[in-house]
Design a protein around this motif. Structure first.
Motif, mmCIF file in Angstrom:
data_model
loop_
_atom_site.group_PDB
_atom_site.id
_atom_site.type_symbol
_atom_site.label_atom_id
_atom_site.label_comp_id
_atom_site.label_asym_id
_atom_site.label_seq_id
_atom_site.Cartn_x
_atom_site.Cartn_y
_atom_site.Cartn_z
ATOM 1 N N ARG A 224 0.817 -1.223 0.000
ATOM 2 C CA ARG A 224 0.000 0.000 0.000
ATOM 3 C C ARG A 224 0.845 1.266 0.000
ATOM 4 N N TYR A 225 1.895 1.341 0.822
ATOM 5 C CA TYR A 225 2.658 2.594 0.842
ATOM 6 C C TYR A 225 3.427 2.764 -0.466
ATOM 7 N N GLU A 262 14.173 2.310 2.344
ATOM 8 C CA GLU A 262 15.139 2.126 3.419
ATOM 9 C C GLU A 262 14.569 2.635 4.742
ATOM 10 N N SER A 263 13.866 3.762 4.693
ATOM 11 C CA SER A 263 13.239 4.299 5.905
ATOM 12 C C SER A 263 12.173 3.342 6.432
ATOM 13 N N PHE A 264 11.373 2.794 5.526
ATOM 14 C CA PHE A 264 10.329 1.847 5.923
ATOM 15 C C PHE A 264 10.944 0.641 6.624
ATOM 16 N N TYR A 265 12.001 0.108 6.065
ATOM 17 C CA TYR A 265 12.626 -1.078 6.659
ATOM 18 C C TYR A 265 13.343 -0.736 7.970
ATOM 19 N N SER A 266 13.788 0.479 8.110
ATOM 20 C CA SER A 266 14.365 0.912 9.373
ATOM 21 C C SER A 266 13.299 0.897 10.462
ATOM 22 N N ALA A 267 12.119 1.440 10.137
ATOM 23 C CA ALA A 267 11.013 1.444 11.101
ATOM 24 C C ALA A 267 10.535 0.028 11.398
ATOM 25 N N GLU A 268 10.533 -0.828 10.397
ATOM 26 C CA GLU A 268 10.141 -2.224 10.609
ATOM 27 C C GLU A 268 11.135 -2.923 11.535
ATOM 28 N N SER A 269 12.410 -2.600 11.400
ATOM 29 C CA SER A 269 13.422 -3.168 12.277
ATOM 30 C C SER A 269 13.174 -2.754 13.717
ATOM 31 N N HIS A 340 5.610 6.002 6.544
ATOM 32 C CA HIS A 340 5.256 5.056 5.482
ATOM 33 C C HIS A 340 4.465 3.873 6.039
ATOM 34 N N GLN A 341 4.752 3.476 7.273
ATOM 35 C CA GLN A 341 3.917 2.448 7.906
ATOM 36 C C GLN A 341 2.474 2.945 8.044
ATOM 37 N N ARG A 347 -3.555 5.533 7.094
ATOM 38 C CA ARG A 347 -3.732 6.561 8.108
ATOM 39 C C ARG A 347 -3.114 7.877 7.656
ATOM 40 N N LEU A 348 -2.223 7.793 6.691
ATOM 41 C CA LEU A 348 -1.714 8.954 5.989
ATOM 42 C C LEU A 348 -1.883 8.707 4.495
ATOM 43 N N THR A 349 -2.282 9.732 3.783
ATOM 44 C CA THR A 349 -2.415 9.623 2.317
ATOM 45 C C THR A 349 -1.729 10.819 1.687
ATOM 46 N N TRP A 350 -0.996 10.554 0.622
ATOM 47 C CA TRP A 350 -0.234 11.619 -0.033
ATOM 48 C C TRP A 350 -1.040 12.309 -1.117
ATOM 49 N N MET A 351 -1.958 11.598 -1.756
ATOM 50 C CA MET A 351 -2.791 12.196 -2.801
ATOM 51 C C MET A 351 -4.144 12.586 -2.187
#
Length: 354
Positions: A224-225, A262-269, A340-341, A347-351
């Motif tokens: 989705r993100y 990379e940011s998404f996977y950092s948060a997932e970590s 991005h999570q 819960r956040l939308t860019w468009m």
């Protein structure tokens, strides 16, 4: 006179301005019986990875099981372990243990549950010498239990004769090695491996493992993100008919896209580390605070969706999250990745669609 007093002895260990640290054992000494049962439930989560559920059942009608750990979905009808908490001022004696052991056999005979595979006493003061020796000699323990059934002054005196005989038959066929005691020092050390230790006793969080780079292939957990990012990129390049394959030919977008992953996977970590290091809900609370900190920016008017995305990510790095335990091991990329999570859950939308 005060001047006649001897100087205080120097401390044997460094002392903070707040005074000497309070050890886990000292904290536990002031627990209520209910809090002690909560500690036992937390402790049990580190014991057996195949437990499917652990329940705190302590109370006036607990049938002899303060905390029950089930190995199967059948609960009391299947394999389970029983943990009995006794927060007493003195070490446990035989007179404390016998009534609790009796409750278990009565509970089995009355059909409340199957006989547990293991029964452990947990008491901050431990067991007295005599009881400890008995628990280390299962055959002798069984003999003493059977003898106590006929004691007119014991807890068994109120049992009906028929039930007492059924209990005797069951106990005689039971391996009393199932009854053990857990020393407080061992319980605390085991509890240290749980996600509850730091919240209960303080101290630094366990070190976080190195974050792995985002894999080349898009995982289904990113769907989705990633789709939201592609919408932003297509808005910025409407004539290019961008896809996940063709975006790699656009150097600036490709670099931007990889940076978001990379940011998404950092948060997932961080999320996965939090699962094992802090109580449930801690990471989700961090997500909620990031959401609260950026939602006004996300819902404001922006010239483009890329502007919205960029300003939200920048805002996430400026939120005061110092009250969260996880901030001591978090990184700037974690905050962006949490955005991005949140986009992954819409819960956040860019468009913006009016």
């Amino acid at each position: 006179m005060l001047s006649d007093l001897d100087a205080p002895e120097p401390p044997s260990a460094p002392v903070s301005v707040a005074g000497p640290p309070v050890t886990p054992a000292q904290r536990i000494a002031f627990y209520s019986p209910e809090e002690w049962e909560h500690f036992i439930r937390e402790w049990a989560t580190a014991l057996h990875p195949s437990y499917v559920q652990i329940k705190r059942l302590g109370g006036s009608n607990d049938k002899g099981a303060d905390v029950a750990a089930f190995r199967t979905s059948e609960g009391f009808e299947g394999s389970w372990d029983c943990f009995q908490g006794k927060h007493y001022a003195n070490p446990l004696a035989w007179s404390d243990a016998f009534p609790e052991m009796l409750k278990v056999f009565v509970g089995v005979e009355e059909g409340h549950y199957q006989r547990p595979d293991r029964y452990a006493f947990l008491a901050p003061k431990g067991c007295g010498t005599a009881l400890n020796r008995l628990l280390s000699r299962p055959t002798e323990l069984r003999e003493k239990f059977l003898k106590e059934l006929d004691n007119a002054k014991s807890a068994a005196a109120g049992l009906k004769q028929e039930l007492r005989e059924r209990v005797r038959t069951l106990a005689a066929a039971t391996d009393f090695a199932m009854f053990v005691s857990i020393e407080l020092v061992d319980a605390i050390e085991t509890h240290r491996a749980t996600a509850y230790y730091v919240a209960r006793f303080g101290g630094p969080l366990p070190p976080r493992p190195t974050t792995k780079r985002a894999p080349d292939a898009i995982h289904e957990s990113e769907t989705r993100y990633v789709a939201q990012l592609m919408e932003v990129y297509r808005e910025s390049r409407p004539s290019d008919d961008l896809t996940l394959e063709t975006i790699r030919t656009h150097s600036r977008l490709a670099v931007h896209f990889q940076r978001q992953r990379e940011s998404f996977y950092s948060a997932e970590s961080l999320r996965l580390h939090a699962r094992d290091a802090v109580p449930p809900g801690t990471f989700e609370a961090l997500q909620d605070d990031v959401h609260s900190g950026v939602i006004e920016v996300a819902e404001a008017d922006h010239a483009t969706s890329m502007d919205r995305l960029t300003q939200v990510l920048q805002a996430s790095t400026q939120i005061d999250l110092s009250s969260h335990a996880l901030t001591t091991i978090s990184q700037t990329d974690d905050r962006k990745g949490i955005c991005h999570q949140l986009a992954n859950e819409d819960r956040l939308t860019w468009m913006r669609v009016e």
